[in-house]
Design a protein around this motif. Structure first.
Motif, PDB file in Angstrom:
ATOM      1  N   LEU A 258       0.969  -1.122   0.027  1.00 15.90           N
ATOM      2  CA  LEU A 258      -0.192  -0.028  -0.057  1.00 15.90           C
ATOM      3  C   LEU A 258       0.611   1.215   0.479  1.00 15.90           C
ATOM      4  O   LEU A 258       1.785   1.096   0.937  1.00 15.90           O
ATOM      5  CB  LEU A 258      -0.943  -0.063   1.476  1.00 15.90           C
ATOM      6  CG  LEU A 258      -2.158   1.675   1.749  1.00 15.90           C
ATOM      7  CD1 LEU A 258      -2.692   1.024   0.182  1.00 15.90           C
ATOM      8  CD2 LEU A 258      -2.847   1.082   2.535  1.00 15.90           C
ATOM      9  N   SER A 259       0.261   2.238  -1.001  1.00 13.98           N
ATOM     10  CA  SER A 259       0.833   3.787  -0.882  1.00 13.98           C
ATOM     11  C   SER A 259      -0.218   4.675  -0.910  1.00 13.98           C
ATOM     12  O   SER A 259      -0.266   4.917  -0.892  1.00 13.98           O
ATOM     13  CB  SER A 259       1.662   3.728  -1.811  1.00 13.98           C
ATOM     14  OG  SER A 259       3.338   2.964  -2.265  1.00 13.98           O
ATOM     15  N   LEU A 260      -0.093   4.879   0.508  1.00 20.35           N
ATOM     16  CA  LEU A 260      -0.830   6.700   0.380  1.00 20.35           C
ATOM     17  C   LEU A 260      -0.366   7.740   0.199  1.00 20.35           C
ATOM     18  O   LEU A 260       0.545   7.993  -0.397  1.00 20.35           O
ATOM     19  CB  LEU A 260      -1.288   6.524   2.181  1.00 20.35           C
ATOM     20  CG  LEU A 260      -1.587   5.071   2.838  1.00 20.35           C
ATOM     21  CD1 LEU A 260      -1.928   5.251   4.863  1.00 20.35           C
ATOM     22  CD2 LEU A 260      -3.340   4.648   2.390  1.00 20.35           C
TER      23      LEU A 260
ATOM     24  N   ILE B 124     -10.000  10.042   6.169  1.00 23.85           N
ATOM     25  CA  ILE B 124      -9.911   9.750   5.474  1.00 23.85           C
ATOM     26  C   ILE B 124      -8.398   9.455   4.366  1.00 23.85           C
ATOM     27  O   ILE B 124      -8.229  10.930   3.658  1.00 23.85           O
ATOM     28  CB  ILE B 124     -10.961   9.346   4.662  1.00 23.85           C
ATOM     29  CG1 ILE B 124     -12.372   9.376   4.660  1.00 23.85           C
ATOM     30  CG2 ILE B 124     -11.469   8.235   3.114  1.00 23.85           C
ATOM     31  CD1 ILE B 124     -12.666   8.056   5.176  1.00 23.85           C
ATOM     32  N   ALA B 125      -7.793   8.314   3.821  1.00 21.86           N
ATOM     33  CA  ALA B 125      -7.009   9.015   3.229  1.00 21.86           C
ATOM     34  C   ALA B 125      -6.918   7.612   1.803  1.00 21.86           C
ATOM     35  O   ALA B 125      -7.464   6.811   1.929  1.00 21.86           O
ATOM     36  CB  ALA B 125      -5.762   7.677   3.973  1.00 21.86           C
ATOM     37  N   TYR B 126      -6.127   7.979   0.691  1.00 23.43           N
ATOM     38  CA  TYR B 126      -6.640   7.621  -0.388  1.00 23.43           C
ATOM     39  C   TYR B 126      -5.296   7.419  -1.412  1.00 23.43           C
ATOM     40  O   TYR B 126      -4.190   8.228  -0.979  1.00 23.43           O
ATOM     41  CB  TYR B 126      -7.144   8.994  -1.583  1.00 23.43           C
ATOM     42  CG  TYR B 126      -8.536   9.219  -1.111  1.00 23.43           C
ATOM     43  CD1 TYR B 126      -9.652   9.038  -1.350  1.00 23.43           C
ATOM     44  CD2 TYR B 126      -8.726  10.151   0.033  1.00 23.43           C
ATOM     45  CE1 TYR B 126     -11.184   8.734  -0.925  1.00 23.43           C
ATOM     46  CE2 TYR B 126     -10.159  10.527   0.195  1.00 23.43           C
ATOM     47  CZ  TYR B 126     -10.663  10.029   0.105  1.00 23.43           C
ATOM     48  OH  TYR B 126     -12.346  10.354   0.425  1.00 23.43           O
ATOM     49  N   GLY B 127      -5.043   6.020  -1.497  1.00 21.55           N
ATOM     50  CA  GLY B 127      -3.936   5.761  -1.684  1.00 21.55           C
ATOM     51  C   GLY B 127      -3.828   3.984  -2.727  1.00 21.55           C
ATOM     52  O   GLY B 127      -5.508   4.076  -3.616  1.00 21.55           O
ATOM     53  N   ALA B 128      -3.066   3.852  -3.076  1.00 23.50           N
ATOM     54  CA  ALA B 128      -3.086   2.525  -4.119  1.00 23.50           C
ATOM     55  C   ALA B 128      -2.067   0.901  -3.712  1.00 23.50           C
ATOM     56  O   ALA B 128      -1.204   1.522  -2.934  1.00 23.50           O
ATOM     57  CB  ALA B 128      -3.097   3.070  -5.442  1.00 23.50           C
TER      58      ALA B 128
ATOM     59  N   PRO C  72      -6.757   2.035  -6.661  1.00 23.40           N
ATOM     60  CA  PRO C  72      -6.970   2.201  -5.745  1.00 23.40           C
ATOM     61  C   PRO C  72      -8.152   1.916  -4.713  1.00 23.40           C
ATOM     62  O   PRO C  72      -8.712   0.920  -4.078  1.00 23.40           O
ATOM     63  CB  PRO C  72      -8.007   3.686  -5.936  1.00 23.40           C
ATOM     64  CG  PRO C  72      -7.411   2.865  -8.002  1.00 23.40           C
ATOM     65  CD  PRO C  72      -7.381   1.626  -8.114  1.00 23.40           C
ATOM     66  N   VAL C  73      -7.574   2.716  -3.992  1.00 24.28           N
ATOM     67  CA  VAL C  73      -8.666   2.096  -2.116  1.00 24.28           C
ATOM     68  C   VAL C  73      -8.597   3.307  -1.865  1.00 24.28           C
ATOM     69  O   VAL C  73      -7.681   4.286  -1.449  1.00 24.28           O
ATOM     70  CB  VAL C  73      -7.571   1.203  -1.472  1.00 24.28           C
ATOM     71  CG1 VAL C  73      -7.386  -0.170  -2.281  1.00 24.28           C
ATOM     72  CG2 VAL C  73      -5.933   2.229  -1.128  1.00 24.28           C
TER      73      VAL C  73
ATOM     74  N   ALA D 244     -11.127   0.325   1.897  1.00 20.33           N
ATOM     75  CA  ALA D 244     -11.441   0.202   0.962  1.00 20.33           C
ATOM     76  C   ALA D 244     -11.510  -0.464  -0.640  1.00 20.33           C
ATOM     77  O   ALA D 244     -11.149   1.013  -0.781  1.00 20.33           O
ATOM     78  CB  ALA D 244     -13.683   0.706   1.382  1.00 20.33           C
ATOM     79  N   GLN D 245     -11.484  -0.575  -1.175  1.00 16.33           N
ATOM     80  CA  GLN D 245     -11.390  -0.949  -2.519  1.00 16.33           C
ATOM     81  C   GLN D 245     -12.203  -0.225  -3.370  1.00 16.33           C
ATOM     82  O   GLN D 245     -13.497   0.035  -2.826  1.00 16.33           O
ATOM     83  CB  GLN D 245     -11.696  -2.416  -3.217  1.00 16.33           C
ATOM     84  CG  GLN D 245     -10.385  -3.690  -2.931  1.00 16.33           C
ATOM     85  CD  GLN D 245      -9.145  -3.543  -2.964  1.00 16.33           C
ATOM     86  OE1 GLN D 245      -8.885  -2.859  -3.876  1.00 16.33           O
ATOM     87  NE2 GLN D 245      -8.329  -3.988  -2.616  1.00 16.33           N
ATOM     88  N   LEU D 246     -11.410   1.054  -4.013  1.00 16.66           N
ATOM     89  CA  LEU D 246     -12.426   1.592  -5.663  1.00 16.66           C
ATOM     90  C   LEU D 246     -12.119   1.002  -6.499  1.00 16.66           C
ATOM     91  O   LEU D 246     -12.238  -0.235  -6.178  1.00 16.66           O
ATOM     92  CB  LEU D 246     -11.244   2.908  -5.431  1.00 16.66           C
ATOM     93  CG  LEU D 246     -11.067   3.149  -3.943  1.00 16.66           C
ATOM     94  CD1 LEU D 246     -10.978   5.386  -3.889  1.00 16.66           C
ATOM     95  CD2 LEU D 246     -12.627   4.190  -3.381  1.00 16.66           C
TER      96      LEU D 246
END
Length: 441
Positions: free
Chosen positions: A363-365, A373-377, A393-394, A404-406
């Motif tokens: 994971l890389s945020l 809420i943080a977003y990364g992949a 993307p998560v 949570a998977q996007l």
């Protein structure tokens, strides 16, 4: 017939007036140039206010709506933001390798002041862009490094900085003779230019005054031989210059890491990995008698002014040390911090390391918001790749430390401010788009 002709003339006049108003809205600078800039400008190719209707529609996380927003076409890859004012700055490239700084109000999409066009010493590349805070004032900073003259002597290369007041765009140019690739930090309150080692020059963004510091002026802590090994200037805090050695770190004339070590750490092992405004992220070895000392390390966020630990978390030691650790990113309020696979709720004093039981992490945020809420992949090498659309993307919820998977093709916000997420993508003509989508709540 005469009445019909009159009606047609009136309709034609209304249409003409509407066209004129549309042209006036879409072109030029709504603030009349602003600051000390001037001259004609092509303006963005598209600009739509949040209430005006649709823009280019990307797939985005469910916290945002892509039904409306604003859009700028042809901006620089990098942007800088002032959370205090809600202004975002970007560079537009003009003819002849010239550049101009422009601003946009993220809440409304309205263009703000613009700077004068200039040519940096290194034309083929966009200058770097950042924000620096000095007291109650904020500045946008563009900088580039390049040659002047024939480049045969060290004095022929320099760092060129343009410092803009965030509120009105007033600018001052500062040029610092420099030999070798520079490292530039804007953690504030001064701009720090260093050689990646112990020598540095400080630039006051308010006055443009310069002050040089050599290795023998760093006020090494007593009883710390490791402080003089691999010494590096990491940036500046409100308490002074932040410096680190092979082990242990300190603020020049201020606190020393050994005296502010977090609970459970080896007090003589602290290493700075990243600085974000008034926060320092450091890596510590666990105390030698700790059960997981051989396999884990302690990651701690420190208050930059006092050195006080704010939140910590244990994480597996990596099999191979990275060449450079992930850059720490703060939420607008400063209550949340992320870096790579690490996430910290500083208000609650908690941290979390996203990794598998065997220590592997995928994971890389990249971005974090004030609502936790943080977003990364996943499977992205770093934050830059995640923002460019790489990996899976998560979204991470700090309340439960869950991911949570996007949607597979979801774009991630590069930054959020004033309740608007700013997204970046590149079209087939290799033009960078900045799109502001408001939050759904």
């Amino acid at each position: 017939m005469r009445q019909k002709a009159v009606r047609l003339a009136l309709v034609g006049g209304v249409v003409l007036l509407a066209l004129l108003l549309a042209l006036a809205t879409c072109g030029g600078d709504p603030d009349g140039g602003g600051g000390r800039g001037g001259g004609a400008t092509p303006g963005p190719a598209k600009r739509v206010m949040p209430s005006a209707g649709p823009v280019t529609r990307l797939t985005v996380p469910p916290q945002y709506t892509a039904d409306r927003g604003w859009e700028i076409i042809g901006s620089s890859p990098e942007v800088a933001v002032s959370h205090a004012t809600g202004r975002l700055a970007y560079l537009e490239r003009l003819d002849g390798d010239r550049y101009r700084l422009r601003t946009v109000d993220t809440a409304t999409g309205r263009l703000g002041w613009r700077g004068q066009a200039w040519r940096p010493p290194d034309p083929p590349h966009y200058p770097k862009l950042a924000t620096v805070t000095a007291g109650a004032r904020q500045y946008f900073v563009t900088w580039s490094y390049g040659k002047i003259g024939d480049g045969m002597s060290p004095a022929s290369t320099f760092v060129s900085l343009d410092v803009y007041d965030v509120t009105d765009g007033s600018r001052q140019r500062v040029e610092v003779p420099w030999s070798g690739a520079p490292s530039v930090s804007t953690s504030g309150p001064e701009i720090v230019i260093s050689d990646g080692k112990a020598n540095s020059t400080l630039v006051d963004p308010v006055t443009g005054a310069l002050s040089e510091l050599s290795a023998d002026e760093l006020r090494y802590p007593k009883g710390c031989p490791a402080c003089k090994q691999l010494t590096e200037v990491h940036g500046q805090t409100a308490a002074g210059l932040l410096v680190g050695g092979a082990r242990e770190f300190w603020v020049r004339g201020g606190w020393f890491s050994r005296n502010v070590a977090p609970k459970g750490a080896d007090r003589g092992s602290g290493v700075v990995t990243s600085v974000a405004l008034d926060r320092v992220l450091a890596r510590w070895s666990l105390a030698k008698r700790a059960k997981r000392a051989a396999t884990h390390e302690l990651w701690t966020v420190h208050d930059a002014a006092t050195g006080r630990p704010l939140a910590s978390v244990e994480c597996h030691r990596p099999a191979i040390r990275p060449g450079r650790y992930p850059q720490a990113v703060l939420s607008p309020s400063g209550d949340h911090l992320i870096a790579g696979n690490l996430a910290f709720d500083l208000e609650a004093g908690q941290g979390h390391c996203f990794e598998e039981e065997d220590g592997s992490s995928h994971l890389s945020l990249a971005t974090v918001t004030d609502d936790g809420i943080a977003y990364g992949a996943e499977n992205a090498r770093d934050a830059a790749e995640a923002l460019a659309g790489g990996g899976l993307p998560v979204a991470v919820d700090f309340a439960a430390w869950t991911t949570a998977q996007l949607s597979r093709n979801a774009r991630l916000p590069a930054v959020e401010t004033t309740g608007v997420g700013v997204f970046r993508w590149t079209d087939r003509q290799d033009r960078t788009h900045l799109i502001g989508y408001p939050r759904t709540d």
